[in-house]
Write a protein that holds these residues in place. Structure first.
Motif, PDB file in Angstrom:
ATOM      1  N   ARG A 100      73.104  56.740  -9.286  1.00 61.26           N
ATOM      2  CA  ARG A 100      74.308  55.913  -9.251  1.00 61.26           C
ATOM      3  C   ARG A 100      75.501  56.706  -9.763  1.00 61.26           C
ATOM      4  O   ARG A 100      76.594  56.660  -9.208  1.00 61.26           O
ATOM      5  CB  ARG A 100      74.106  54.644 -10.092  1.00 61.26           C
ATOM      6  CG  ARG A 100      75.333  53.777 -10.217  1.00 61.26           C
ATOM      7  CD  ARG A 100      75.754  53.109  -8.933  1.00 61.26           C
ATOM      8  NE  ARG A 100      74.711  52.250  -8.427  1.00 61.26           N
ATOM      9  CZ  ARG A 100      74.588  51.908  -7.161  1.00 61.26           C
ATOM     10  NH1 ARG A 100      75.452  52.318  -6.259  1.00 61.26           N
ATOM     11  NH2 ARG A 100      73.607  51.141  -6.751  1.00 61.26           N
ATOM     12  N   SER A 101      75.306  57.471 -10.815  1.00 61.81           N
ATOM     13  CA  SER A 101      76.377  58.291 -11.377  1.00 61.81           C
ATOM     14  C   SER A 101      76.866  59.320 -10.360  1.00 61.81           C
ATOM     15  O   SER A 101      78.073  59.506 -10.179  1.00 61.81           O
ATOM     16  CB  SER A 101      75.892  58.998 -12.649  1.00 61.81           C
ATOM     17  OG  SER A 101      76.916  59.779 -13.191  1.00 61.81           O
ATOM     18  N   ARG A 102      75.941  59.968  -9.665  1.00 64.20           N
ATOM     19  CA  ARG A 102      76.323  60.940  -8.623  1.00 64.20           C
ATOM     20  C   ARG A 102      77.073  60.253  -7.491  1.00 64.20           C
ATOM     21  O   ARG A 102      78.047  60.782  -6.964  1.00 64.20           O
ATOM     22  CB  ARG A 102      75.090  61.659  -8.071  1.00 64.20           C
ATOM     23  CG  ARG A 102      74.565  62.758  -8.957  1.00 64.20           C
ATOM     24  CD  ARG A 102      73.574  63.665  -8.223  1.00 64.20           C
ATOM     25  NE  ARG A 102      72.499  62.954  -7.552  1.00 64.20           N
ATOM     26  CZ  ARG A 102      71.389  62.524  -8.133  1.00 64.20           C
ATOM     27  NH1 ARG A 102      71.191  62.732  -9.408  1.00 64.20           N
ATOM     28  NH2 ARG A 102      70.465  61.904  -7.431  1.00 64.20           N
ATOM     29  N   MET A 103      76.603  59.053  -7.107  1.00 67.04           N
ATOM     30  CA  MET A 103      77.254  58.312  -6.022  1.00 67.04           C
ATOM     31  C   MET A 103      78.693  57.947  -6.412  1.00 67.04           C
ATOM     32  O   MET A 103      79.622  58.120  -5.616  1.00 67.04           O
ATOM     33  CB  MET A 103      76.460  57.040  -5.694  1.00 67.04           C
ATOM     34  CG  MET A 103      75.139  57.318  -5.000  1.00 67.04           C
ATOM     35  SD  MET A 103      74.008  55.902  -4.969  1.00 67.04           S
ATOM     36  CE  MET A 103      74.947  54.704  -4.071  1.00 67.04           C
ATOM     37  N   MET A 104      78.880  57.441  -7.614  1.00 76.95           N
ATOM     38  CA  MET A 104      80.210  57.025  -8.054  1.00 76.95           C
ATOM     39  C   MET A 104      81.132  58.232  -8.231  1.00 76.95           C
ATOM     40  O   MET A 104      82.326  58.151  -7.959  1.00 76.95           O
ATOM     41  CB  MET A 104      80.122  56.231  -9.363  1.00 76.95           C
ATOM     42  CG  MET A 104      79.322  54.945  -9.239  1.00 76.95           C
ATOM     43  SD  MET A 104      79.808  53.905  -7.855  1.00 76.95           S
ATOM     44  CE  MET A 104      81.266  53.161  -8.505  1.00 76.95           C
ATOM     45  N   ALA A 105      80.586  59.354  -8.669  1.00 76.46           N
ATOM     46  CA  ALA A 105      81.393  60.565  -8.847  1.00 76.46           C
ATOM     47  C   ALA A 105      81.892  61.100  -7.510  1.00 76.46           C
ATOM     48  O   ALA A 105      82.901  61.802  -7.445  1.00 76.46           O
ATOM     49  CB  ALA A 105      80.587  61.641  -9.578  1.00 76.46           C
ATOM     50  N   GLY A 106      81.197  60.758  -6.428  1.00 75.36           N
ATOM     51  CA  GLY A 106      81.580  61.245  -5.104  1.00 75.36           C
ATOM     52  C   GLY A 106      82.697  60.455  -4.444  1.00 75.36           C
ATOM     53  O   GLY A 106      83.182  60.820  -3.379  1.00 75.36           O
ATOM     54  N   ILE A 107      83.123  59.371  -5.072  1.00 72.83           N
ATOM     55  CA  ILE A 107      84.178  58.546  -4.489  1.00 72.83           C
ATOM     56  C   ILE A 107      85.520  59.216  -4.724  1.00 72.83           C
ATOM     57  O   ILE A 107      85.882  59.537  -5.859  1.00 72.83           O
ATOM     58  CB  ILE A 107      84.150  57.118  -5.076  1.00 72.83           C
ATOM     59  CG1 ILE A 107      82.833  56.451  -4.694  1.00 72.83           C
ATOM     60  CG2 ILE A 107      85.347  56.311  -4.592  1.00 72.83           C
ATOM     61  CD1 ILE A 107      82.605  55.112  -5.358  1.00 72.83           C
ATOM     62  N   LYS A 108      86.262  59.416  -3.639  1.00 71.20           N
ATOM     63  CA  LYS A 108      87.533  60.122  -3.715  1.00 71.20           C
ATOM     64  C   LYS A 108      88.677  59.158  -4.016  1.00 71.20           C
ATOM     65  O   LYS A 108      88.603  57.983  -3.714  1.00 71.20           O
ATOM     66  CB  LYS A 108      87.839  60.817  -2.387  1.00 71.20           C
ATOM     67  CG  LYS A 108      86.795  61.815  -1.949  1.00 71.20           C
ATOM     68  CD  LYS A 108      87.211  62.567  -0.709  1.00 71.20           C
ATOM     69  CE  LYS A 108      87.400  61.675   0.493  1.00 71.20           C
ATOM     70  NZ  LYS A 108      87.749  62.395   1.702  1.00 71.20           N
ATOM     71  N   GLY A 109      89.746  59.713  -4.575  1.00 73.66           N
ATOM     72  CA  GLY A 109      90.941  58.918  -4.824  1.00 73.66           C
ATOM     73  C   GLY A 109      92.066  59.281  -3.875  1.00 73.66           C
ATOM     74  O   GLY A 109      92.993  58.514  -3.672  1.00 73.66           O
ATOM     75  N   LYS A 110      91.985  60.463  -3.293  1.00 74.46           N
ATOM     76  CA  LYS A 110      93.009  60.931  -2.361  1.00 74.46           C
ATOM     77  C   LYS A 110      92.343  61.309  -1.046  1.00 74.46           C
ATOM     78  O   LYS A 110      91.177  61.690  -1.010  1.00 74.46           O
ATOM     79  CB  LYS A 110      93.721  62.170  -2.913  1.00 74.46           C
ATOM     80  CG  LYS A 110      94.558  61.917  -4.141  1.00 74.46           C
ATOM     81  CD  LYS A 110      95.216  63.201  -4.596  1.00 74.46           C
ATOM     82  CE  LYS A 110      96.035  62.973  -5.849  1.00 74.46           C
ATOM     83  NZ  LYS A 110      96.580  64.218  -6.362  1.00 74.46           N
ATOM     84  N   ASN A 111      93.135  61.234   0.021  1.00 78.21           N
ATOM     85  CA  ASN A 111      92.666  61.628   1.353  1.00 78.21           C
ATOM     86  C   ASN A 111      91.430  60.839   1.796  1.00 78.21           C
ATOM     87  O   ASN A 111      90.531  61.380   2.428  1.00 78.21           O
ATOM     88  CB  ASN A 111      92.395  63.139   1.411  1.00 78.21           C
ATOM     89  CG  ASN A 111      93.607  63.948   1.023  1.00 78.21           C
ATOM     90  OD1 ASN A 111      94.720  63.627   1.427  1.00 78.21           O
ATOM     91  ND2 ASN A 111      93.412  64.973   0.222  1.00 78.21           N
ATOM     92  N   THR A 112      91.409  59.567   1.451  1.00 78.24           N
ATOM     93  CA  THR A 112      90.305  58.703   1.866  1.00 78.24           C
ATOM     94  C   THR A 112      90.443  58.386   3.356  1.00 78.24           C
ATOM     95  O   THR A 112      91.518  58.559   3.933  1.00 78.24           O
ATOM     96  CB  THR A 112      90.317  57.389   1.060  1.00 78.24           C
ATOM     97  OG1 THR A 112      91.540  56.697   1.329  1.00 78.24           O
ATOM     98  CG2 THR A 112      90.184  57.651  -0.433  1.00 78.24           C
ATOM     99  N   LYS A 113      89.380  57.900   3.955  1.00 74.49           N
ATOM    100  CA  LYS A 113      89.440  57.558   5.380  1.00 74.49           C
ATOM    101  C   LYS A 113      90.528  56.524   5.676  1.00 74.49           C
ATOM    102  O   LYS A 113      91.293  56.703   6.625  1.00 74.49           O
ATOM    103  CB  LYS A 113      88.075  57.081   5.875  1.00 74.49           C
ATOM    104  CG  LYS A 113      87.076  58.218   5.994  1.00 74.49           C
ATOM    105  CD  LYS A 113      85.723  57.726   6.462  1.00 74.49           C
ATOM    106  CE  LYS A 113      84.732  58.875   6.442  1.00 74.49           C
ATOM    107  NZ  LYS A 113      83.382  58.439   6.793  1.00 74.49           N
ATOM    108  N   PRO A 114      90.639  55.435   4.881  1.00 72.59           N
ATOM    109  CA  PRO A 114      91.724  54.488   5.160  1.00 72.59           C
ATOM    110  C   PRO A 114      93.110  55.127   5.023  1.00 72.59           C
ATOM    111  O   PRO A 114      94.010  54.851   5.820  1.00 72.59           O
ATOM    112  CB  PRO A 114      91.522  53.393   4.106  1.00 72.59           C
ATOM    113  CG  PRO A 114      90.076  53.470   3.755  1.00 72.59           C
ATOM    114  CD  PRO A 114      89.723  54.925   3.861  1.00 72.59           C
TER     115      PRO A 114
END
Length: 137
Positions: free
Chosen positions: A9-23
């Motif tokens: 879960r920690s690895r998954m959450m760390a992979g979430i980007k704040g910039k240049n996201t698909k939306p």
């Protein structure tokens, strides 16, 4: 109870980007296709807006529905595990957003928030962005 290990879960959450996201990329492509140019993530403005139209004194934020608690959206759920942590985290995000919007308003900037769930309907998104930016194309 979470279905994955705390480490995963920690690895998954760390992979979430704040910039240049698909939306965000969808919105940038849309605005670029309208013939408008913008700056990205200006750090000298409160909240480092995703798209900045300096001449118009307008900014666009592309918010994730989960992270910024889009009211009434099915993606703005509260996780079932570690709920107190998540409530504090997500409410902190909302408080920060409120302060950011107030600071931009005080500086004379107009703000448009595009929610992650809105990028799937391109025609509605185009109307929303055109209306905000007053584009005649």
């Amino acid at each position: 109870m979470d279905i994955v290990s705390p480490e995963k879960r920690s690895r998954m959450m760390a992979g979430i980007k704040g910039k240049n996201t698909k939306p965000e990329l969808v919105v940038r492509k849309l605005v670029h296709g309208m013939g408008l140019r913008y700056r990205l993530h200006r750090k000298d403005l409160p909240g480092s807006p995703d798209l900045v139209f300096s001449r118009l004194k307008k900014v666009i934020f592309v918010h994730g529905c989960f992270w910024h608690r889009h009211p009434g959206c099915r993606f703005a759920y509260t996780p079932k595990s570690n709920t107190p942590f998540w409530l504090e985290k997500l409410e902190g995000n909302m408080r920060r957003d409120t302060l950011t919007l107030a600071a931009l308003d005080a500086l004379g900037w107009q703000v448009l928030i595009v929610w992650e769930c809105e990028v799937s309907d391109l025609s509605a998104l185009t109307r929303k962005v055109r209306l905000f930016l007053e584009v005649d194309h």
